[in-house]
Design an enzyme around this catalytic site. Structure first.
Site, PDB file in Angstrom:
ATOM      1  N   CYS A 157      -6.747  -4.582   8.286  1.00 36.48           N
ATOM      2  CA  CYS A 157      -5.907  -3.772   9.181  1.00 36.48           C
ATOM      3  C   CYS A 157      -6.403  -3.778  10.618  1.00 36.48           C
ATOM      4  O   CYS A 157      -5.631  -3.514  11.544  1.00 36.48           O
ATOM      5  CB  CYS A 157      -5.889  -2.327   8.701  1.00 36.48           C
ATOM      6  SG  CYS A 157      -5.365  -2.164   7.016  1.00 36.48           S
TER       7      CYS A 157
HETATM    8  N1  CO8 Z   1       9.560   4.384  -6.267  1.00 37.27           N
HETATM    9  C1  CO8 Z   1       9.605   5.558  -6.958  1.00 37.27           C
HETATM   10  N2  CO8 Z   1       8.497   6.253  -7.293  1.00 37.27           N
HETATM   11  C2  CO8 Z   1       7.301   5.726  -6.961  1.00 37.27           C
HETATM   12  C3  CO8 Z   1       7.181   4.513  -6.264  1.00 37.27           C
HETATM   13  C4  CO8 Z   1       8.367   3.831  -5.932  1.00 37.27           C
HETATM   14  N3  CO8 Z   1       8.355   2.668  -5.257  1.00 37.27           N
HETATM   15  N4  CO8 Z   1       5.873   4.258  -6.046  1.00 37.27           N
HETATM   16  C5  CO8 Z   1       5.187   5.275  -6.601  1.00 37.27           C
HETATM   17  N5  CO8 Z   1       6.040   6.157  -7.144  1.00 37.27           N
HETATM   18  C6  CO8 Z   1       5.700   7.399  -7.867  1.00 37.27           C
HETATM   19  C7  CO8 Z   1       4.294   7.336  -8.387  1.00 37.27           C
HETATM   20  O1  CO8 Z   1       4.209   6.670  -9.618  1.00 37.27           O
HETATM   21  C8  CO8 Z   1       3.961   8.817  -8.505  1.00 37.27           C
HETATM   22  O2  CO8 Z   1       4.522   9.313  -9.680  1.00 37.27           O
HETATM   23  P1  CO8 Z   1       3.724  10.423 -10.534  1.00 37.27           P
HETATM   24  O3  CO8 Z   1       3.589  11.591  -9.622  1.00 37.27           O
HETATM   25  O4  CO8 Z   1       4.596  10.618 -11.693  1.00 37.27           O
HETATM   26  O5  CO8 Z   1       2.384   9.781 -10.847  1.00 37.27           O
HETATM   27  C9  CO8 Z   1       4.712   9.431  -7.320  1.00 37.27           C
HETATM   28  O6  CO8 Z   1       5.748   8.488  -6.982  1.00 37.27           O
HETATM   29  C10 CO8 Z   1       3.824   9.649  -6.133  1.00 37.27           C
HETATM   30  O7  CO8 Z   1       3.071   8.432  -5.911  1.00 37.27           O
HETATM   31  P2  CO8 Z   1       1.914   8.292  -4.879  1.00 37.27           P
HETATM   32  O8  CO8 Z   1       0.944   9.388  -5.057  1.00 37.27           O
HETATM   33  O9  CO8 Z   1       1.381   6.885  -4.893  1.00 37.27           O
HETATM   34  O10 CO8 Z   1       2.776   8.473  -3.555  1.00 37.27           O
HETATM   35  P3  CO8 Z   1       2.373   8.870  -2.104  1.00 37.27           P
HETATM   36  O11 CO8 Z   1       3.216  10.007  -1.706  1.00 37.27           O
HETATM   37  O12 CO8 Z   1       0.904   8.960  -1.913  1.00 37.27           O
HETATM   38  O13 CO8 Z   1       2.874   7.587  -1.272  1.00 37.27           O
HETATM   39  C11 CO8 Z   1       1.994   5.577  -0.286  1.00 37.27           C
HETATM   40  C12 CO8 Z   1       2.362   6.287  -1.542  1.00 37.27           C
HETATM   41  C13 CO8 Z   1       3.257   5.339   0.539  1.00 37.27           C
HETATM   42  C14 CO8 Z   1       1.354   4.245  -0.600  1.00 37.27           C
HETATM   43  C15 CO8 Z   1       1.047   6.458   0.532  1.00 37.27           C
HETATM   44  O14 CO8 Z   1      -0.010   6.932  -0.265  1.00 37.27           O
HETATM   45  C16 CO8 Z   1       0.448   5.730   1.701  1.00 37.27           C
HETATM   46  O15 CO8 Z   1       1.084   5.036   2.469  1.00 37.27           O
HETATM   47  N6  CO8 Z   1      -0.846   5.915   1.924  1.00 37.27           N
HETATM   48  C17 CO8 Z   1      -1.517   5.273   3.019  1.00 37.27           C
HETATM   49  C18 CO8 Z   1      -1.799   3.931   2.609  1.00 37.27           C
HETATM   50  C19 CO8 Z   1      -2.231   3.064   3.715  1.00 37.27           C
HETATM   51  O16 CO8 Z   1      -2.167   3.312   4.875  1.00 37.27           O
HETATM   52  N7  CO8 Z   1      -2.692   1.972   3.320  1.00 37.27           N
HETATM   53  C20 CO8 Z   1      -3.137   1.046   4.220  1.00 37.27           C
HETATM   54  C21 CO8 Z   1      -2.514  -0.157   3.804  1.00 37.27           C
HETATM   55  S1  CO8 Z   1      -3.555  -1.457   4.076  1.00 37.27           S
HETATM   56  C22 CO8 Z   1      -3.261  -2.041   5.607  1.00 37.27           C
HETATM   57  O17 CO8 Z   1      -2.700  -1.366   6.432  1.00 37.27           O
HETATM   58  C23 CO8 Z   1      -3.614  -3.475   5.833  1.00 37.27           C
HETATM   59  C24 CO8 Z   1      -4.216  -4.099   4.594  1.00 37.27           C
HETATM   60  C25 CO8 Z   1      -4.383  -5.553   4.722  1.00 37.27           C
HETATM   61  C26 CO8 Z   1      -3.113  -6.296   4.635  1.00 37.27           C
HETATM   62  C27 CO8 Z   1      -2.684  -6.618   3.258  1.00 37.27           C
HETATM   63  C28 CO8 Z   1      -1.419  -7.465   3.254  1.00 37.27           C
HETATM   64  C29 CO8 Z   1      -0.766  -7.697   1.901  1.00 37.27           C
END
Ligand code: CO8
Length: 374
Positions: A157
């Protein structure tokens, strides 16, 4: 003699194909239905888990992402493939990542009023390079007719901000008169499009930036870089494991566990306070407070993260003008997000206005630049 270092031009290559949340969700859900039907007996017996479905409402609410651009769309929505189809190129042909990089680089050079003869170094810095060597940067350097040297670097990132830091140091010490930093983020081929937790997160893009000394700068828009600040702290919460050692491990290099995966909740919780503290302390080095900052060009991973961080910094919600969002249109573009925002939303600022470019994420890594419009 210490030099004043500036950013004098940026470029943005936006890939030709858009993929909406609805399209991705449809493909994942159709794939899941097929998988669940094909494996009904094993799922019923508890031997394997049923594939969970995705939803556009969840994606937009949880991340703010509505759309992404991809370099190649063919194959990506095919439920029996779920991966872009990009025929391999001959070694004599310019590779895909270099093609993306060159487009962004040309724009940045034009914006900075620079020709190949003015530039001494090329850095290609991104989350993944499509091959190990020769460096993509050297291929780009040759294609643009730049002398001097080029190298690739990977910091997930924070690849873009860390490259700008290298460029800042190179120009400061006289290693290079001007440095072309490019971030060709070709990440669409590194995702598991059958995994609902991550299938929506990323998009492709390339950004480019020219860093030089104020003595040589003659562009319309020039930004003094007051300083740069980098931070890393090891975390397994965002990982990608593919690589040549998989051969020796007797595992498939691109098997699903080796693609992008994360613990998004933990990332959110741990990275937000680190990023806010990083920016506050960086500003304090220049006797500035967050209230002195006209614009925040933040890493574009998640809208809720950015709202949280900007509120922590300002003690109130930041306006869309103060902390512009591009992830709704571009999704998370790994290291390039803050520079897309800078490219699109910086030219209106006035001389003397301060801004912060900041990335945060995998590593963990955080990189920032405090800049001031000339
Ligand atoms: N549709 C429906 N429901 C879903 C989905 C979906 N697509 N995905 C998850 N759910 C469900 C889960 O299963 C969960 O269900 P349950 O409560 O029954 O277990 C519920 O929804 C809540 O899930 P989460 O707790 O995972 O949901 P969040 O509200 O935390 O949201 C996010 C998930 C969007 C991923 C959020 O946590 C987020 O964005 N966090 C920050 C992450 C971040 O910034 N990461 C950095 C990424 S890395 C980067 O920026 C560069 C990396 C290098 C590049 C790589 C390239 C490939």
């Amino acid at each position: 003699m210490s030099k004043n270092i500036v950013i004098s031009g940026t470029g943005l290559y936006t890939p030709p194909y858009q993929v909406t949340n609805d399209e991705l969700v449809q493909a994942l859900n159709d794939h899941a239905d097929k998988f669940n039907a094909d494996n009904a007996a094993a799922i019923e017996a508890g031997e394997i888990a049923a594939k969970a479905k995705s939803s556009s409402e969840f994606i937009e609410k949880a991340s703010g992402i509505k759309n992404r651009y991809v370099y190649e769309k063919d194959g990506l929505l095919d439920i029996d493939r779920l991966c872009p189809r990009m025929p391999a190129k001959a070694e004599e042909e310019t590779c895909d990542q270099a093609l993306m990089a060159i487009e962004a680089a040309k724009q940045a050079m034009a914006a900075a009023n620079k020709t190949a003869a003015d530039i001494d170094a090329v850095i290609v810095s991104c989350a993944y390079t499509q091959r190990a060597y020769p460096a993509i940067a050297i291929e780009v350097q040759a294609a643009l007719g730049i002398e001097g040297f080029g190298f690739d670097m990977l910091v997930a990132c924070s690849a873009a901000t860390f490259a700008l830091q290298r460029a800042y140091e190179m120009v400061s010490t006289g290693t290079a008169r001007a440095v072309l930093c490019i971030n060709p983020e070709l990440v669409s081929s590194q995702l598991d499009y059958s995994d609902r937790d991550s299938h929506f997160i990323f998009g492709d893009v390339a950004t480019a930036t020219i860093v030089e000394s104020d003595e040589s700068a003659n562009a319309e828009h020039v930004w003094d870089v007051l300083s740069t600040k980098a931070f890393t702290s090891f975390s397994n919460n965002i990982r990608s494991n593919f690589g040549h050692v998989a051969r020796a491990n007797d595992v498939e290099a691109f098997s699903k566990p080796n693609l992008f995966h994360q613990n998004g909740r933990k990332v959110f919780k741990e990275v937000c306070p680190l990023a806010a503290e990083h920016m506050s302390s960086h500003l304090a080095q220049h006797s500035l407070t967050p209230q002195d900052v006209k614009r925040w060009w933040l890493h574009q991973a998640n809208i809720n993260m950015n709202l949280f961080i900007s509120k922590k910094l300002l003690g109130r919600d930041a306006s869309a003008e103060e902390a512009p969002t591009v992830l709704d249109e571009y999704a998370n573009t790994a290291s390039a997000g803050s520079l897309i925002a800078f490219h699109k939303y910086s030219k209106d600022l006035q001389a003397g206005d301060h801004g912060v470019i900041c990335s945060f994420g995998a590593g963990y890594s955080i990189g920032s630049l405090v800049v001031r419009k000339r």
